[in-house]
Design an enzyme around this catalytic site. Structure first.
Site, PDB file in Angstrom:
ATOM      1  N   SER C  21      43.387 -44.191 -70.400  1.00 16.65           N
ATOM      2  CA  SER C  21      42.924 -44.887 -71.601  1.00 16.65           C
ATOM      3  C   SER C  21      42.897 -43.969 -72.825  1.00 16.65           C
ATOM      4  O   SER C  21      42.436 -42.830 -72.750  1.00 16.65           O
ATOM      5  CB  SER C  21      41.518 -45.421 -71.357  1.00 16.65           C
ATOM      6  OG  SER C  21      41.049 -46.091 -72.500  1.00 16.65           O
ATOM      7  N   LYS C  45      43.703 -48.377 -74.520  1.00 17.03           N
ATOM      8  CA  LYS C  45      42.645 -47.738 -75.316  1.00 17.03           C
ATOM      9  C   LYS C  45      41.398 -48.621 -75.299  1.00 17.03           C
ATOM     10  O   LYS C  45      41.494 -49.846 -75.345  1.00 17.03           O
ATOM     11  CB  LYS C  45      43.185 -47.579 -76.749  1.00 17.03           C
ATOM     12  CG  LYS C  45      42.173 -47.127 -77.793  1.00 17.03           C
ATOM     13  CD  LYS C  45      42.021 -45.630 -77.808  1.00 17.03           C
ATOM     14  CE  LYS C  45      40.875 -45.189 -78.733  1.00 17.03           C
ATOM     15  NZ  LYS C  45      40.261 -43.941 -78.235  1.00 17.03           N
ATOM     16  N   GLY C  46      40.220 -47.987 -75.255  1.00 13.41           N
ATOM     17  CA  GLY C  46      38.951 -48.694 -75.136  1.00 13.41           C
ATOM     18  C   GLY C  46      38.757 -49.856 -76.117  1.00 13.41           C
ATOM     19  O   GLY C  46      38.957 -49.694 -77.308  1.00 13.41           O
ATOM     20  N   CYS C 130      31.298 -42.595 -72.703  1.00 12.44           N
ATOM     21  CA  CYS C 130      31.404 -42.245 -74.111  1.00 12.44           C
ATOM     22  C   CYS C 130      30.009 -41.882 -74.601  1.00 12.44           C
ATOM     23  O   CYS C 130      29.113 -42.719 -74.589  1.00 12.44           O
ATOM     24  CB  CYS C 130      31.955 -43.430 -74.882  1.00 12.44           C
ATOM     25  SG  CYS C 130      31.767 -43.243 -76.636  1.00 12.44           S
ATOM     26  N   LYS C 165      34.372 -45.758 -64.886  1.00  4.81           N
ATOM     27  CA  LYS C 165      34.830 -44.408 -65.266  1.00  4.81           C
ATOM     28  C   LYS C 165      33.631 -43.500 -65.481  1.00  4.81           C
ATOM     29  O   LYS C 165      32.803 -43.741 -66.353  1.00  4.81           O
ATOM     30  CB  LYS C 165      35.668 -44.502 -66.538  1.00  4.81           C
ATOM     31  CG  LYS C 165      36.351 -43.201 -66.911  1.00  4.81           C
ATOM     32  CD  LYS C 165      37.452 -43.434 -67.926  1.00  4.81           C
ATOM     33  CE  LYS C 165      38.194 -42.174 -68.280  1.00  4.81           C
ATOM     34  NZ  LYS C 165      39.249 -42.425 -69.286  1.00  4.81           N
ATOM     35  N   ASN C 192      36.305 -38.477 -67.442  1.00  2.76           N
ATOM     36  CA  ASN C 192      36.487 -38.680 -68.867  1.00  2.76           C
ATOM     37  C   ASN C 192      36.473 -37.300 -69.524  1.00  2.76           C
ATOM     38  O   ASN C 192      36.263 -36.296 -68.857  1.00  2.76           O
ATOM     39  CB  ASN C 192      35.362 -39.555 -69.417  1.00  2.76           C
ATOM     40  CG  ASN C 192      35.826 -40.372 -70.612  1.00  2.76           C
ATOM     41  OD1 ASN C 192      36.535 -39.879 -71.475  1.00  2.76           O
ATOM     42  ND2 ASN C 192      35.401 -41.618 -70.681  1.00  2.76           N
TER      43      ASN C 192
HETATM   44  C1  LIG Z   1      42.951 -38.996 -77.799  1.00  6.87           C
HETATM   45  C2  LIG Z   1      42.212 -39.481 -76.603  1.00  6.87           C
HETATM   46  C3  LIG Z   1      41.614 -40.742 -76.615  1.00  6.87           C
HETATM   47  C4  LIG Z   1      40.914 -41.207 -75.515  1.00  6.87           C
HETATM   48  N1  LIG Z   1      40.358 -42.468 -75.545  1.00  6.87           N
HETATM   49  C5  LIG Z   1      39.706 -42.959 -74.441  1.00  6.87           C
HETATM   50  C6  LIG Z   1      39.163 -44.265 -74.427  1.00  6.87           C
HETATM   51  O1  LIG Z   1      39.314 -45.040 -75.366  1.00  6.87           O
HETATM   52  N2  LIG Z   1      38.482 -44.681 -73.321  1.00  6.87           N
HETATM   53  C7  LIG Z   1      38.323 -43.856 -72.233  1.00  6.87           C
HETATM   54  O2  LIG Z   1      37.703 -44.276 -71.255  1.00  6.87           O
HETATM   55  N3  LIG Z   1      38.844 -42.616 -72.218  1.00  6.87           N
HETATM   56  C8  LIG Z   1      39.528 -42.146 -73.297  1.00  6.87           C
HETATM   57  N4  LIG Z   1      40.066 -40.869 -73.268  1.00  6.87           N
HETATM   58  C9  LIG Z   1      39.920 -40.038 -72.061  1.00  6.87           C
HETATM   59  C10 LIG Z   1      41.173 -40.131 -71.176  1.00  6.87           C
HETATM   60  O3  LIG Z   1      41.352 -41.439 -70.703  1.00  6.87           O
HETATM   61  C11 LIG Z   1      41.047 -39.172 -69.988  1.00  6.87           C
HETATM   62  O4  LIG Z   1      39.920 -39.515 -69.230  1.00  6.87           O
HETATM   63  C12 LIG Z   1      40.940 -37.735 -70.447  1.00  6.87           C
HETATM   64  O5  LIG Z   1      41.839 -37.520 -71.498  1.00  6.87           O
HETATM   65  C13 LIG Z   1      41.205 -36.729 -69.343  1.00  6.87           C
HETATM   66  O6  LIG Z   1      42.547 -36.749 -68.935  1.00  6.87           O
HETATM   67  P1  LIG Z   1      43.657 -35.701 -69.473  1.00  6.87           P
HETATM   68  O7  LIG Z   1      43.083 -34.343 -69.293  1.00  6.87           O
HETATM   69  O8  LIG Z   1      44.856 -35.967 -68.641  1.00  6.87           O
HETATM   70  O9  LIG Z   1      43.881 -36.026 -70.900  1.00  6.87           O
HETATM   71  C14 LIG Z   1      40.786 -40.390 -74.373  1.00  6.87           C
HETATM   72  C15 LIG Z   1      41.387 -39.132 -74.360  1.00  6.87           C
HETATM   73  C16 LIG Z   1      42.102 -38.662 -75.453  1.00  6.87           C
HETATM   74  C17 LIG Z   1      42.743 -37.309 -75.397  1.00  6.87           C
END
Ligand SMILES: Cc1cc2nc3c(=O)[nH]c(=O)nc-3n(C[C@H](O)[C@H](O)[C@H](O)COP(=O)(O)O)c2cc1C
Ligand SMILES: Cc1cc2nc3c(=O)[nH]c(=O)nc-3n(C[C@H](O)[C@H](O)[C@H](O)COP(=O)(O)OP(=O)(O)OC[C@H]3O[C@@H](n4cnc5c(N)ncnc54)[C@H](O)[C@@H]3O)c2cc1C
Ligand SMILES: Cc1cc2nc3c(=O)[nH]c(=O)nc-3n(C[C@H](O)[C@H](O)[C@H](O)COP(=O)(O)OP(=O)(O)OC[C@H]3O[C@@H](n4cnc5c(N)ncnc54)[C@H](O)[C@@H]3O)c2cc1C
Ligand SMILES: Cc1cc2nc3c(=O)[nH]c(=O)nc-3n(C[C@H](O)[C@H](O)[C@H](O)COP(=O)(O)O)c2cc1C
Ligand code: FES
Ligand code: FES
Lengths: 316, 262, 316, 262
Positions: C21, C45-46, C130, C165, C192
């Site tokens: 997400s 995206k959330g 969050c 999550k 997250n």
């Molecule tokens: C720019 C960005 C936006 C994100 N937006 C959300 C979100 O809207 N909802 C959510 O549950 N996690 C969100 N995340 C967290 C990611 O889904 C994920 O849990 C986190 O990035 C860890 O994974 P990674 O290390 O592969 O990036 C976001 C992460 C990033 C980098």
């Protein structure tokens, strides 16, 4: 030349840059490469009352911008340390901070008490953030009741300046910082290594014999800076910022976030002279910005008007 | 011991995937004794927090040479080094081999980079002896000419029989030992894979040879501070203790090592 | 060719590799570069009930092997998303998982309920991690009572498969994993982003306008693998492993630690095709190791005899 | 839009610290329209998770060129690229400039890499117009010959007076405007530091010029997914909304931007 010395409660450090426990041995290891008297302080590898062997190998594994370790706190015991290393350390003016641990409150108290009469020991750092140190099933670093109990007991047992080293894996660092302050700690240090693990996928075995370990190095810095910043808003006792410092700029982040001093850990392995480079870089920065002391920089983070001022704002 | 920025004088292909790296290290090179190593910070590996340890193959005045193979991220990145590049070196490190004694017959046993790690010892020995080199295949047998030109007899074994005898190094050692007539006591120096070291150690202990082995353990600091590189060493009281292979080693008397460990 | 499909409770995924997400938009953004039908699933995206603007800029900062972000959950609201993006997503066979959030339990329930009747939505992922989503002063992701309340309420409100999550910044992830399972979650996903911050030392301002943000990318992987491994020992519902995955080997670490599926986040920014490369690499690995399915690899970590089997062994 | 591994054809020093990077990108180059950019994954930056965005300076058949300056970690690492090296490119990205309309007089305003970012537009314009280039000092004024050889008039200002008029670019624009007799409506295209863009925008809004500005915002994904690169854009209802400079931009009608923002 700006004044680099800092005050951690009753403890005066010649510079704000220490070497972190477990990453600089007991002093002699790096003494051929570094003039120990130029350090803000040496925090020696964790000492228990009795000698301890530590974990099986492999004990470390390299990961992205970091190191995993499960050394297991091997040490020669308080007596062994005092005999083997204190005569060497007494040759230097550098403040010696003994990092101590135990398996029960009583062991903590005994080892703390043992150091009270040892010439050349300037302070104790209480390592309550080692996941293995249990009393019953409680972990000192993450369970508030045990945490308070061990800090209070050690405080009562020692007249030395007492630094309490906090565990990073708690949901609210402010509570632990406040508890340490309330129980009489002279300073807090954070962060210790972050519980973590890595797996060799071909063998399907953990990369550490101990399965899990602690993550350190540049990877953890943004996490550590955030915790130091939060802790600084919760307490008035001084803070030693630790986590992924490998250059002056990194150390300055911690100071601007509210730390009075910092400690260099893993980076000493990469580059033994890091601690001196960081010290020089801080002096240069203070001079360039017309600041007379580290204290005048400490906690000067400008969160601006736009910026949220509490820690509960939205991410993602 | 120094921690210094040094310059690459040259890098070239060697043989069997090995590369020869020559460094201008005027403070360090003259102080290296046989069996010691240097701890290298490999440039352009910003994601890596650890240095990598390498035995010193040869020293010549202000220069030292490393013979290495690209086996992982670090060593593969090293292949990009060119003359003029700078890198940081800590060294010389480790205890190194005890000097061969006059009146003793020196025996070397090596596999892989062990052939390079034993060269300085061969060069400094009071008399040439015999060297047993083992490898998987012909290209894995390194530096034979260099040893022969010092007057050493070199016996080779390869698993696939492409150079020297087909088999493993201890086969050749056993045969040599069986027909040996000279009565000088042996001093054995070994550097290679752990299985080779253990096989040598077992023979040494049975046959009462003096034998030193240079072990290869993952390293962190390289200077004795981090306690990564430890191995189990027997204590006088029958107990064992961890010893740091970067500080108390990498060379150990084979009788002191607790071989059950691995 | 091994069978790549995995079952997350009632939800079947064609491959075990999702996109996380917030890192893949709502689908169209990467559709020109990637065939969406080759993904295990898209977690969008959330989405909140009402449109949200998100945080001021700068919203991201690069750190060692990672990214800091405080985007602030901008989104077009449930209605806006359904109208703008669902027609596009319905053209594909890829499972669509809607990541939802709210500021109160009631908001969570409303947004969950809104999606129950929407064609093409395959599951909901409950973003309780969050830091900003508060009810009173409690944080859903780190306060057990609020956590249970929101999971239970959303569970009652939706018939869709429900993925919860988890937040990484808790002292015992097992408790939260068990609570999610007890309250009826079909699966959990973790981790997250990790609360963190970075400071520009020249200006003494935070690098993010929001001061703090979430750390993601390779830097957090060893921390995430450890939490997934712990959670896998605590629950029987399936786990989606997330955190710093940028190659097949990384994903395999999570699967061997106990995850049924994984999600690629930040790495899509570095290399949009990461999700496909990871999928191919997993297939290749299974084949090479004679494994018929992802399930036969899942949780197969060999902790050996030497190794400690609990999580409380010594580090440092 | 492609995400492809492309080859470095050449890299050379340009001027004023700028370097010219030529890439063989046969799929991407022909599709680039003026004002678009490419998102570059810089090799040997394993610690970095983000790409870096660069405007396309010129395209010529299968090749595209980037003019860049080493200002930080990424751009300094780019200077190591040599012919034959490979790197991954996403592009073309962004909306690009609307094409100049016949019957309108095109005006370019640029600082820094903006001079490069406007070249394709100048080349494709139905008629040459006038270009105002500003910089700190003489070496910062780029590509003047290239624009002049297309028939454009180039007026230069430098803060230190070492090339063209001493002052800032808008001084020269104001003077030009004050004496202008031609009555064709203007179309202004600007790319440069934010202060320059804002100064141009304020004039455009006062004097009713049609003006497009290409903004420079930190980018994450480059394709519209991460919402890093947003800026405030006015909405018809009097409200504002974040717009993604990588997707709805980097070119915006200057009247749409909420200039108070910065
Ligand atoms: C720019 C960005 C936006 C994100 N937006 C959300 C979100 O809207 N909802 C959510 O549950 N996690 C969100 N995340 C967290 C990611 O889904 C994920 O849990 C986190 O990035 C860890 O994974 P990674 O290390 O592969 O990036 C976001 C992460 C990033 C980098
Ligand atoms: C005393 C000594 C002398 C040596 N001499 C030579 C020589 O002369 N020539 C030669 O070719 N080789 C020599 N070696 C071996 C050489 O050090 C390794 O080949 C080299 O370290 C491999 O690094 P790498 O990154 O290329 O590969 P890898 O071993 O594949 O490294 C892969 C990964 O292993 C992990 N790793 C490496 N070291 C550690 C550690 N200490 N703790 C945890 N994880 C670790 C890291 O994650 C690394 O990325 C010697 C080793 C020792 C101990
Ligand atoms: C549309 C567009 C076109 C451009 N065209 C050109 C051009 O033609 N020529 C040219 O020279 N420059 C151009 N630029 C600017 C160029 O992208 C930057 O100079 C370059 O990104 C700088 O990267 P760096 O790592 O060298 O330096 P720095 O900007 O110093 O980067 C330092 C640090 O800034 C941080 N950072 C960078 N980007 C981000 C981000 N998105 N989020 C958070 N932190 C970030 C990182 O931590 C990075 O390490 C353009 C920019 C845009 C947006
Ligand atoms: C190999 C190693 C051993 C450590 N041993 C101890 C220890 O004995 N006691 C302790 O409190 N912390 C110990 N630590 C944690 C460090 O003191 C420090 O808190 C941590 O490494 C984070 O700093 P860094 O990122 O700069 O390394 C150890 C860390 C490492 C890497
Ligand atoms: S490598 Fe650190 S003690 Fe040997
Ligand atoms: S850079 Fe990601 S949305 Fe624009």
């Amino acid at each position: 030349m700006p004044n680099l010395s800092v005050q951690l409660g009753p403890l005066t450090l010649p510079t704000p840059v220490l070497v972190a426990s477990g990453t600089f041995g007991y002093g002699p290891e790096y003494a051929e490469l570094i003039d120990l008297n130029q350090l803000g302080g040496i925090v020696v590898k964790g000492i228990a009352l009795h000698p301890t062997k530590g974990n099986p190998t492999p004990r470390t594994a390299e990961v992205a911008s970091g190191l995993l370790n499960a050394i297991g706190l091997p040490n020669p015991g308080a007596e062994g340390f005092i005999q083997e290393y204190m005569p060497f350390l007494r040759q230097y003016t550098v403040p010696v901070i003994v990092n101590i641990w135990g398996k029960t409150v009583a062991e903590y108290v005994d080892v703390a008490r043992r150091f009270d009469t040892v010439e050349g020991v300037h302070a104790l750092e209480l390592n309550v953030s080692c996941p293995n140190i249990k009393e019953g099933s409680a972990m000192f670093g993450t369970c508030m009741d045990s945490f308070r109990a061990v800090v209070a007991a050690v405080r009562a047992a020692t007249a030395l300046p007492l630094i309490v080293k906090l565990a990073p894996n708690v949901s609210d660092i402010k509570e632990f910082a406040r508890a340490a302050e309330a129980e009489g700690a002279d300073a807090i240090s954070l962060i210790n290594s972050v519980p973590a693990m890595a797996i060799d996928v071909e063998t399907r075995k953990p990369k550490l014999a101990n399965v899990t370990g602690g993550l350190t190095g540049p990877a953890i810095r943004p996490f550590a800076v955030k915790l130091v910043w939060e802790a600084a808003q919760a307490v008035t006792i001084p803070i030693i910022g630790i986590g992924g410092i490998s250059k002056a700029e990194d150390a300055l982040e911690f100071i601007i976030a509210g730390a009075s001093a910092v400690a260099v850990g893993t980076a000493s392995f990469t580059e033994p002279r890091t601690v001196l480079q960081v010290t020089d870089g801080i002096a240069e920065y203070l001079e360039r910005h017309g600041l007379e002391s580290v204290d005048s920089l400490r906690g000067s983070l400008n969160t601006g008007s736009d910026a949220a001022v509490d820690t509960d704002s939205e991410t993602n | 011991m120094y921690c210094q920025t040094v310059q690459v004088a040259d890098q070239s292909e060697f043989q069997g995937g090995y590369r020869l790296l020559t460094l201008d290290a005027p403070d360090i090179a003259p102080e290296v004794s046989p069996g010691q190593f240097v701890h290298v910070r490999i440039p352009h590996m910003e994601e890596s927090v650890l240095r990598r340890p390498f035995s010193v193959y040869r020293t010549e005045g202000p220069q030292l040479q490393i013979l290495y193979k690209g086996v992982g991220k670090g060593t593969r990145t090293m292949t990009y080094l060119r003359a003029g590049d700078e890198l940081s070196l800590i060294g010389p490190l480790g205890n190194g081999f005890p000097a061969p004694q006059p009146g003793h017959f020196p025996v070397l046993v090596a596999g892989g980079y062990g052939m390079a790690a034993l060269y300085l010892l061969a060069r400094s020995a009071p008399q040439p002896g015999i060297a047993f080199f083992g490898g998987r295949s012909a290209p894995d047998i390194l530096c034979v000419d260099e040893f022969e030109s010092l007057g050493w007899e070199v016996r080779m074994t390869t698993q696939d029989g492409t150079r020297g005898r087909a088999g493993i190094v201890t086969d050749e050692i056993d045969d040599w030992w069986a027909v040996r007539s000279d009565s000088q006591p042996l001093e054995v120096y070994a550097c290679g894979p752990n299985a080779m070291l253990e096989a040598v150690a077992r023979r040494a202990m049975e046959r009462d040879w003096q034998a030193w082995v240079s072990v290869d353990r993952n390293m962190g600091c390289g200077v004795g501070a981090c306690l990564t590189c430890v191995l189990k060493v027997k204590q006088p009281d029958g107990e064992w203790a961890w010893k740091r292979s970067c500080k108390e080693g990498p060379v150990f008397d084979c009788r002191d090592i607790l071989w059950e460990e691995d």
